[in-house]
Design an enzyme around this catalytic site. Structure first.
Site, PDB file in Angstrom:
ATOM      1  N   GLU A  46      32.504  48.041  27.920  1.00 33.63           N
ATOM      2  CA  GLU A  46      31.815  48.364  26.853  1.00 33.63           C
ATOM      3  C   GLU A  46      31.619  49.977  26.520  1.00 33.63           C
ATOM      4  O   GLU A  46      31.077  50.163  25.454  1.00 33.63           O
ATOM      5  CB  GLU A  46      30.366  47.821  27.056  1.00 33.63           C
ATOM      6  CG  GLU A  46      29.664  48.412  28.426  1.00 33.63           C
ATOM      7  CD  GLU A  46      29.931  47.433  29.408  1.00 33.63           C
ATOM      8  OE1 GLU A  46      31.085  47.390  30.020  1.00 33.63           O
ATOM      9  OE2 GLU A  46      28.957  47.218  30.174  1.00 33.63           O
ATOM     10  N   GLU A  73      33.655  55.999  46.745  1.00 32.76           N
ATOM     11  CA  GLU A  73      34.430  56.499  45.684  1.00 32.76           C
ATOM     12  C   GLU A  73      33.690  57.185  44.596  1.00 32.76           C
ATOM     13  O   GLU A  73      32.870  56.673  43.847  1.00 32.76           O
ATOM     14  CB  GLU A  73      35.169  55.129  45.049  1.00 32.76           C
ATOM     15  CG  GLU A  73      36.026  55.245  43.739  1.00 32.76           C
ATOM     16  CD  GLU A  73      36.372  54.092  43.052  1.00 32.76           C
ATOM     17  OE1 GLU A  73      35.794  53.384  43.005  1.00 32.76           O
ATOM     18  OE2 GLU A  73      37.555  54.194  42.723  1.00 32.76           O
ATOM     19  N   PHE A 121      36.738  50.994  32.327  1.00 33.45           N
ATOM     20  CA  PHE A 121      36.870  51.917  31.178  1.00 33.45           C
ATOM     21  C   PHE A 121      37.979  52.976  31.444  1.00 33.45           C
ATOM     22  O   PHE A 121      38.431  53.407  30.408  1.00 33.45           O
ATOM     23  CB  PHE A 121      35.291  52.689  31.127  1.00 33.45           C
ATOM     24  CG  PHE A 121      35.465  53.789  32.175  1.00 33.45           C
ATOM     25  CD1 PHE A 121      35.917  55.065  31.957  1.00 33.45           C
ATOM     26  CD2 PHE A 121      34.702  53.563  33.490  1.00 33.45           C
ATOM     27  CE1 PHE A 121      35.931  55.908  33.057  1.00 33.45           C
ATOM     28  CE2 PHE A 121      34.713  54.429  34.466  1.00 33.45           C
ATOM     29  CZ  PHE A 121      35.288  55.840  34.163  1.00 33.45           C
ATOM     30  N   CYS A 167      42.073  54.959  39.182  1.00 34.29           N
ATOM     31  CA  CYS A 167      42.124  54.216  40.582  1.00 34.29           C
ATOM     32  C   CYS A 167      43.035  54.706  41.737  1.00 34.29           C
ATOM     33  O   CYS A 167      42.992  54.346  42.556  1.00 34.29           O
ATOM     34  CB  CYS A 167      42.219  52.876  40.324  1.00 34.29           C
ATOM     35  SG  CYS A 167      43.687  52.217  39.559  1.00 34.29           S
ATOM     36  N   LYS A 207      37.710  40.739  27.651  1.00 35.83           N
ATOM     37  CA  LYS A 207      36.386  41.461  27.771  1.00 35.83           C
ATOM     38  C   LYS A 207      36.820  42.974  28.290  1.00 35.83           C
ATOM     39  O   LYS A 207      36.849  43.303  29.415  1.00 35.83           O
ATOM     40  CB  LYS A 207      35.391  40.657  28.715  1.00 35.83           C
ATOM     41  CG  LYS A 207      34.118  40.759  28.358  1.00 35.83           C
ATOM     42  CD  LYS A 207      33.290  42.107  28.263  1.00 35.83           C
ATOM     43  CE  LYS A 207      33.322  42.677  29.754  1.00 35.83           C
ATOM     44  NZ  LYS A 207      32.875  44.141  29.622  1.00 35.83           N
TER      45      LYS A 207
HETATM   46  P1  NAD Z   1      33.166  48.270  36.514  1.00 35.62           P
HETATM   47  O1  NAD Z   1      33.305  47.641  37.821  1.00 35.62           O
HETATM   48  O2  NAD Z   1      31.652  49.075  36.185  1.00 35.62           O
HETATM   49  O3  NAD Z   1      33.223  47.521  35.223  1.00 35.62           O
HETATM   50  C1  NAD Z   1      34.271  46.870  35.295  1.00 35.62           C
HETATM   51  C2  NAD Z   1      34.092  45.654  34.234  1.00 35.62           C
HETATM   52  O4  NAD Z   1      33.007  44.855  34.731  1.00 35.62           O
HETATM   53  C3  NAD Z   1      33.784  46.074  32.740  1.00 35.62           C
HETATM   54  O5  NAD Z   1      34.372  45.156  31.824  1.00 35.62           O
HETATM   55  C4  NAD Z   1      32.260  45.694  32.747  1.00 35.62           C
HETATM   56  O6  NAD Z   1      31.766  45.503  31.630  1.00 35.62           O
HETATM   57  C5  NAD Z   1      31.994  44.626  33.837  1.00 35.62           C
HETATM   58  N1  NAD Z   1      30.754  44.710  34.488  1.00 35.62           N
HETATM   59  C6  NAD Z   1      30.209  45.744  34.816  1.00 35.62           C
HETATM   60  N2  NAD Z   1      28.959  45.234  35.695  1.00 35.62           N
HETATM   61  C7  NAD Z   1      28.935  44.070  35.848  1.00 35.62           C
HETATM   62  C8  NAD Z   1      28.327  43.191  36.276  1.00 35.62           C
HETATM   63  N3  NAD Z   1      27.154  43.500  37.054  1.00 35.62           N
HETATM   64  N4  NAD Z   1      28.618  41.736  36.286  1.00 35.62           N
HETATM   65  C9  NAD Z   1      29.882  41.459  35.640  1.00 35.62           C
HETATM   66  N5  NAD Z   1      30.516  42.269  34.982  1.00 35.62           N
HETATM   67  C10 NAD Z   1      30.241  43.389  35.179  1.00 35.62           C
HETATM   68  O7  NAD Z   1      34.177  49.400  36.691  1.00 35.62           O
HETATM   69  P2  NAD Z   1      34.383  50.825  35.713  1.00 35.62           P
HETATM   70  O8  NAD Z   1      33.240  51.752  36.027  1.00 35.62           O
HETATM   71  O9  NAD Z   1      34.477  50.186  34.184  1.00 35.62           O
HETATM   72  O10 NAD Z   1      35.900  51.197  36.181  1.00 35.62           O
HETATM   73  C11 NAD Z   1      36.020  52.174  37.195  1.00 35.62           C
HETATM   74  C12 NAD Z   1      36.356  51.254  38.510  1.00 35.62           C
HETATM   75  O11 NAD Z   1      37.437  50.614  38.081  1.00 35.62           O
HETATM   76  C13 NAD Z   1      36.410  52.253  39.844  1.00 35.62           C
HETATM   77  O12 NAD Z   1      35.843  51.536  40.926  1.00 35.62           O
HETATM   78  C14 NAD Z   1      38.055  52.014  39.785  1.00 35.62           C
HETATM   79  O13 NAD Z   1      38.471  52.366  41.157  1.00 35.62           O
HETATM   80  C15 NAD Z   1      38.193  50.677  39.249  1.00 35.62           C
HETATM   81  N6  NAD Z   1      39.593  50.573  39.002  1.00 35.62           N
HETATM   82  C16 NAD Z   1      40.524  49.794  39.826  1.00 35.62           C
HETATM   83  C17 NAD Z   1      41.758  49.483  39.490  1.00 35.62           C
HETATM   84  C18 NAD Z   1      42.784  49.037  40.476  1.00 35.62           C
HETATM   85  O14 NAD Z   1      43.814  48.636  39.953  1.00 35.62           O
HETATM   86  N7  NAD Z   1      42.249  48.591  41.813  1.00 35.62           N
HETATM   87  C19 NAD Z   1      42.309  50.183  38.075  1.00 35.62           C
HETATM   88  C20 NAD Z   1      41.399  50.916  37.305  1.00 35.62           C
HETATM   89  C21 NAD Z   1      39.973  50.740  37.834  1.00 35.62           C
END
Ligand code: NAD
Length: 501
Positions: free
Chosen positions: A181, A386, A154, A286, A178
């Site tokens: 959401e 985090e 997100f 991140c 994808k």
């Molecule tokens: P998230 O892991 O909740 O979601 C990421 C994606 O995974 C979304 O598209 C979501 O729909 C999907 N998803 C969520 N739960 C799932 C499940 N149980 N099974 C399969 N898919 C699932 O992350 P978020 O809250 O959207 O984003 C924040 C996180 O992303 C933080 O931890 C941040 O550090 C990380 N991030 C990392 C980088 C990087 O470059 N390392 C960059 C941006 C964000």
């Protein structure tokens, strides 16, 4: 005044999906707390249909599209994205909450990857060796993979998909994205620009959804590669599931980024940097700085300077010229706020409490103002977790060695920064620190598009970082051709292993 939430749906082969979703999910404006959208969540069957459509477009249209044709589309896309970046930014602010200027910055950093991908004819050039053996030539080529999936978080609804999509398309692949959401509209708007730029229908598709859609992508036999960005537990799951199903996977995970301030640093500049990197985008980056490692004896002075600056920050609706917006959802705001109690209970000093003070917004938005903890120690949850919110923790260290041990012991290795005027100390830091992206007097060292983005340890699963040459390699497969044009000198029977002569 409340209005009916807008339906947000998948984009299949350039057209909004016309089916009826079995499940939907609400989308909010985090600054007002109002529900603004209702998002269709894709079933495994919808994902399968979309992957099939993408595969057909790859076979019929894009796999063999000339580099000239691909670059025409990329240049046009780059131009359209530049022209519409304010529109895309407004969508980001409306669903993510980050302030408008920050949202424009996000689109601009994504645009740089499109610019990098415009150079694809050069980036995909292979090598050629004449006369590797007598009258035998050897050359290498790189080819597209087929259908690739991009699953994004997100916090950068436009930039993170743009880390991958322009490179994947430039390399000749078809893509299924994808998005998160929580803030899905920016991806739909950017996908419409690709269509307008002349990308054939089906080469880029958007499916919205949750775990069901992700699992369908990870297990579909026609998905060849997956680029994932999100939290570490999900990144690990995506990496393990995708690779178990024979896919190439790069899964970028979470972070806990440290900023080390040495006693010789300019403390005013360091305090500015800590505030910008700690609270920009409400700490939902991140690459945000969440742990400030202050070397004694400057910690008291540095904390004082940071506190002064925090007093001037305006938190509110991102459309109103504030410094910092809300958190993305009510649940996330409440979770981040729970760390304030946890930090106090564990014995940290709450220097600035983000639950106090006013916000410049109407309605019931998901706000938490910037928070500062001092005297944080490594076993406290405010340090280990985090938090992904506007919470900056100061850890005091007695020496450079103690600071580097702290960073290297951390499970994450995404970004880090050192503030110092001592070139030798900075050089030692860049050599010794076990982190993928390092800033020297730069608090958020996000690499340019022509370098590659990615962390170490639990911040990235897989071998390849995003964009730059690593991105080109991720989205292509290599072949090496050994060739000769037969003439009588090549005759004769020789069963030995071929050797160069
Ligand atoms: P998230 O892991 O909740 O979601 C990421 C994606 O995974 C979304 O598209 C979501 O729909 C999907 N998803 C969520 N739960 C799932 C499940 N149980 N099974 C399969 N898919 C699932 O992350 P978020 O809250 O959207 O984003 C924040 C996180 O992303 C933080 O931890 C941040 O550090 C990380 N991030 C990392 C980088 C990087 O470059 N390392 C960059 C941006 C964000």
């Amino acid at each position: 005044m409340s209005s009916t939430p807008t339906r947000i749906t998948h984009l299949v082969a350039g057209t909004p999906w016309e089916g009826t979703a079995e499940r939907t999910s609400p989308v909010y404006n985090p600054a007002t707390g109002a529900q603004t959208g209702v998002l269709d969540l894709a079933s495994a069957q919808v994902v399968g249909d979309v992957v099939g459509r993408a595969k057909q477009a790859w076979l019929d249209e894009w796999r063999d599209a000339s580099l000239a044709k691909r670059t025409q589309v990329l240049f046009k896309f780059r131009q359209l994205l530049d022209e519409r970046k304010e529109d895309i930014a407004a969508l980001i602010t409306a669903e993510h909450g980050k302030v408008l200027s920050d949202a424009v910055g996000e689109v601009t950093r994504g645009l740089e990857v499109a610019e990098f991908a415009c150079g694809i004819p050069h980036l995909m050039k292979g090598g050629f060796t004449e006369n590797a053996s007598t009258k035998v030539d050897v050359y290498s080529i790189r080819q597209s993979l087929g259908v690739v999936a991009v699953i994004s978080p997100f916090n950068f609804p436009a930039m993170v998909p743009l880390w991958f999509v322009p490179v994947a398309i430039a390399c000749g692949n078809a893509v299924v994205i994808k998005p998160s959401e929580k803030d899905p509209s920016a991806v739909n708007a950017v996908a419409a620009l690709w269509k307008e730029a002349g990308l054939p229908d089906g080469v880029l598709n958007v499916v919205h959804g949750d775990k069901e859609a992700v699992d369908a992508l990870l297990t579909h036999p026609d998905v060849r590669a997956v680029s994932f960005v999100g939290s570490t537990p999900i990144a690990k799951y995506v990496y393990e599931t995708g690779t178990a199903h024979g896919k190439r996977v790069q899964a970028l995970g979470g972070a806990k980024n440290h900023m080390v301030v040495l006693p010789d640093a300019d403390l005013d500049l360091a305090a500015d940097a800590a505030v910008n990197a700690g609270f920009g985008s409400a700490g939902e980056r991140c690459m945000a700085i969440s742990a400030l490692v202050a070397l004694e004896p400057i910690a008291d002075e540095l904390v004082g300077k940071i506190k002064d600056r925090m007093g001037k920050l305006v938190t509110g609706d991102g459309t109103r010229g504030c410094d910092m917006g809300p958190l993305v959802t009510k649940q996330h705001r409440d979770k981040v706020a729970s760390y304030l109690d946890a930090g106090v209970e564990a014995g940290a000093t709450l220097v600035v409490d983000g639950r106090e003070g006013d916000v410049d917004a109407d309605g019931d938005g998901f706000f938490l103002r910037p928070t500062l903890f001092d005297d944080v120690t490594p076993e406290m949850s405010v340090y280990t977790d985090e938090i992904f919110g506007p919470v900056l923790s100061v850890v005091r260290a007695k020496s450079y060695d103690e600071a580097i041990e702290l960073i290297n012991a951390n499970q994450y290795g995404n970004g880090t920064a050192i503030f110092t005027n001592d070139g030798g100390a900075a050089r030692r830091f860049q050599h010794e620190v076990e982190v993928g992206m390092i800033g020297i007097n730069v608090p958020i060292p996000v690499p340019m598009a022509y370098y590659s983005f990615g962390g170490w340890k639990s911040s990235l699963f897989g071998d390849t970082h995003a964009h730059g040459m690593e991105g080109v390699h991720f989205f292509t497969r290599g072949k090496v051709v050994t060739s000769r044009w037969l003439d009588p000198s090549h005759g004769g029977i020789e069963l030995g292993f071929p050797q160069n002569v």
